[in-house]
Design a protein around this motif. Sequence first.
Motif, PDB file in Angstrom:
ATOM      1  N   ALA A   1      46.623  18.800  14.542  1.00 16.09           N
ATOM      2  CA  ALA A   1      47.404  19.709  14.090  1.00 16.09           C
ATOM      3  C   ALA A   1      48.476  18.797  13.301  1.00 16.09           C
ATOM      4  O   ALA A   1      49.014  19.041  12.291  1.00 16.09           O
ATOM      5  N   MET A   2      48.973  17.538  13.680  1.00 23.75           N
ATOM      6  CA  MET A   2      50.168  16.794  13.204  1.00 23.75           C
ATOM      7  C   MET A   2      49.666  16.196  11.710  1.00 23.75           C
ATOM      8  O   MET A   2      50.317  16.239  10.820  1.00 23.75           O
ATOM      9  N   VAL A   3      48.397  15.877  12.063  1.00 23.95           N
ATOM     10  CA  VAL A   3      47.842  14.899  10.628  1.00 23.95           C
ATOM     11  C   VAL A   3      47.652  16.120   9.482  1.00 23.95           C
ATOM     12  O   VAL A   3      47.743  15.821   8.333  1.00 23.95           O
ATOM     13  N   ARG A   4      47.015  17.126  10.121  1.00 27.22           N
ATOM     14  CA  ARG A   4      46.861  18.159   8.936  1.00 27.22           C
ATOM     15  C   ARG A   4      48.186  18.567   8.372  1.00 27.22           C
ATOM     16  O   ARG A   4      48.135  18.914   7.156  1.00 27.22           O
ATOM     17  N   SER A   5      49.266  18.835   9.346  1.00 27.91           N
ATOM     18  CA  SER A   5      50.322  19.152   8.803  1.00 27.91           C
ATOM     19  C   SER A   5      50.999  18.219   7.696  1.00 27.91           C
ATOM     20  O   SER A   5      51.855  18.353   6.741  1.00 27.91           O
ATOM     21  N   ALA A   6      50.849  16.989   8.019  1.00 27.87           N
ATOM     22  CA  ALA A   6      51.279  15.859   7.172  1.00 27.87           C
ATOM     23  C   ALA A   6      50.562  15.996   5.746  1.00 27.87           C
ATOM     24  O   ALA A   6      51.255  15.678   4.792  1.00 27.87           O
ATOM     25  N   HIS A   7      49.399  15.904   5.738  1.00 28.58           N
ATOM     26  CA  HIS A   7      48.519  16.146   4.542  1.00 28.58           C
ATOM     27  C   HIS A   7      48.983  17.277   3.637  1.00 28.58           C
ATOM     28  O   HIS A   7      49.146  17.384   2.434  1.00 28.58           O
ATOM     29  N   ASP A   8      49.177  18.261   4.419  1.00 27.06           N
ATOM     30  CA  ASP A   8      49.820  19.500   3.859  1.00 27.06           C
ATOM     31  C   ASP A   8      51.153  19.511   3.283  1.00 27.06           C
ATOM     32  O   ASP A   8      51.404  20.006   1.993  1.00 27.06           O
ATOM     33  N   ASP A   9      51.636  18.496   3.557  1.00 28.63           N
ATOM     34  CA  ASP A   9      53.243  18.290   3.356  1.00 28.63           C
ATOM     35  C   ASP A   9      53.114  17.112   1.991  1.00 28.63           C
ATOM     36  O   ASP A   9      53.921  16.848   1.850  1.00 28.63           O
ATOM     37  N   GLY A  10      51.841  16.654   1.600  1.00 29.38           N
ATOM     38  CA  GLY A  10      51.611  15.716   0.758  1.00 29.38           C
ATOM     39  C   GLY A  10      51.960  14.224   1.145  1.00 29.38           C
ATOM     40  O   GLY A  10      52.333  13.480   0.380  1.00 29.38           O
ATOM     41  N   ARG A  11      51.707  13.961   2.349  1.00 27.00           N
ATOM     42  CA  ARG A  11      51.999  12.599   2.973  1.00 27.00           C
ATOM     43  C   ARG A  11      50.525  11.926   3.545  1.00 27.00           C
ATOM     44  O   ARG A  11      49.716  12.747   4.042  1.00 27.00           O
ATOM     45  N   THR A  12      50.665  10.799   3.644  1.00 30.66           N
ATOM     46  CA  THR A  12      49.585  10.128   4.380  1.00 30.66           C
ATOM     47  C   THR A  12      50.130   9.725   5.638  1.00 30.66           C
ATOM     48  O   THR A  12      51.382   9.741   6.065  1.00 30.66           O
ATOM     49  N   VAL A  13      49.155   9.352   6.733  1.00 28.20           N
ATOM     50  CA  VAL A  13      49.201   9.272   8.093  1.00 28.20           C
ATOM     51  C   VAL A  13      48.917   7.818   8.466  1.00 28.20           C
ATOM     52  O   VAL A  13      47.841   7.445   8.207  1.00 28.20           O
ATOM     53  N   ARG A  14      49.678   7.038   8.969  1.00 26.62           N
ATOM     54  CA  ARG A  14      49.497   5.732   9.653  1.00 26.62           C
ATOM     55  C   ARG A  14      49.671   5.771  11.117  1.00 26.62           C
ATOM     56  O   ARG A  14      51.099   5.910  11.484  1.00 26.62           O
ATOM     57  N   ILE A  15      48.986   4.998  12.091  1.00 27.52           N
ATOM     58  CA  ILE A  15      49.046   5.136  13.407  1.00 27.52           C
ATOM     59  C   ILE A  15      48.876   3.569  13.687  1.00 27.52           C
ATOM     60  O   ILE A  15      48.133   2.938  13.596  1.00 27.52           O
ATOM     61  N   SER A  16      49.793   3.226  14.601  1.00 25.07           N
ATOM     62  CA  SER A  16      49.812   1.650  14.908  1.00 25.07           C
ATOM     63  C   SER A  16      50.166   2.050  16.582  1.00 25.07           C
ATOM     64  O   SER A  16      50.064   2.827  17.229  1.00 25.07           O
ATOM     65  N   GLY A  17      49.942   0.600  17.061  1.00 28.33           N
ATOM     66  CA  GLY A  17      50.509   0.416  18.419  1.00 28.33           C
ATOM     67  C   GLY A  17      49.389   1.147  19.571  1.00 28.33           C
ATOM     68  O   GLY A  17      49.683   1.663  20.456  1.00 28.33           O
ATOM     69  N   LEU A  18      47.943   0.790  19.083  1.00 27.88           N
ATOM     70  CA  LEU A  18      46.841   1.216  19.878  1.00 27.88           C
ATOM     71  C   LEU A  18      47.217   0.434  21.409  1.00 27.88           C
ATOM     72  O   LEU A  18      47.342  -0.870  21.471  1.00 27.88           O
ATOM     73  N   PRO A  19      46.750   1.094  22.229  1.00 27.71           N
ATOM     74  CA  PRO A  19      46.754   0.621  23.685  1.00 27.71           C
ATOM     75  C   PRO A  19      46.053  -0.660  23.786  1.00 27.71           C
ATOM     76  O   PRO A  19      44.706  -0.671  23.293  1.00 27.71           O
TER      77      PRO A  19
END
Length: 315
Positions: free
Chosen positions: A225-243
């Motif tokens: 849901a959050m990734v989809r919202s970010a894309h709808d908002d015209g932004r890319t998503v980067r995730i860091s800090g994997l366990p």
Amino acid sequence: MIAGGLTGLVGLAGLTAAGLTVLRRRGTYLAAGHALARPDDLDPLPSVLRRGLGGLTVPATPGPRGELFLGPGAPQPGRTLRRLVLTPLFAKARGNNGRLARDQQVPFRLVVEITGAVRDAETLLRAYRVLDQQLRDHAALLSHCDGGELVPGAVTVSVTGIVDVRELLAAQDLRYAFAEGTFDDLGSRAAPATLVPMISEAWNRRFGWDGLEPIPAEERHLLHAMVRSAHDDGRTVRISGLPTGSRQARAAIRAELGAAGVDVIADQDQRGLVRYLRKHPVSRWVEREPLPTRAVRRGSPRPHAPRTERRREAV
């Protein structure tokens, strides 16, 4: 004997050709791969470029005359961000007709994380102004925002860390750097996608899954849901800090990120990240507007893709 020797040479030539083919295949530009430089890494860029990763976050400390320095301890001559990162990065792009790799379709994402014990506002402001001028020396190769429109380049630079540059950036009609954002910025008029084009968060800020068991349905739904919202908002998503954990657990988390449409995975484990992305591509970008090259002259406007598409391509 001669015939046997020739047969051996033919076989060796075949193996060599096969090896070169593998090397070429492995040289694909990994737009979804992002390296996190360690604070003690004095020269983080070469390994990133060699492995074909599409971005780098580098910690830098303000020093004399507003220069940003890499590495631990007191600032040392020659250890500047300009000398070790900016100059070689843009030199490579210039030598390759405005690209860092032949198959590069989206900008290389360089994140400058300003760190250190100094919290003096004037010192931090001076550091940003110096960085801004250094970036303008390479304007033709940089993604930039001109009058509210994002224009892609070979490199997109974002600034994060102890200094909040949002007000400084927002005051610039023509800017060559952007601010880092979080999912809290979605839908914010104070942080539009032209100012904060990328959402960047550590995995453990909102998620507790460690990859050892199946991901809880609630966390999977939240991620998608959050990734989809970010894309709808015209932004890319980067995730860091994997366990940190087993290779299988980290691969499971990366797989969930890819399934959710996360654009960029950031990690200090460059080898492991590259190994995974070669087998399991995360982002399948479709180029709609080619990156500019040194031969491009912008005396008159050129056609653009629709704004919502171009904004995502530009970052």
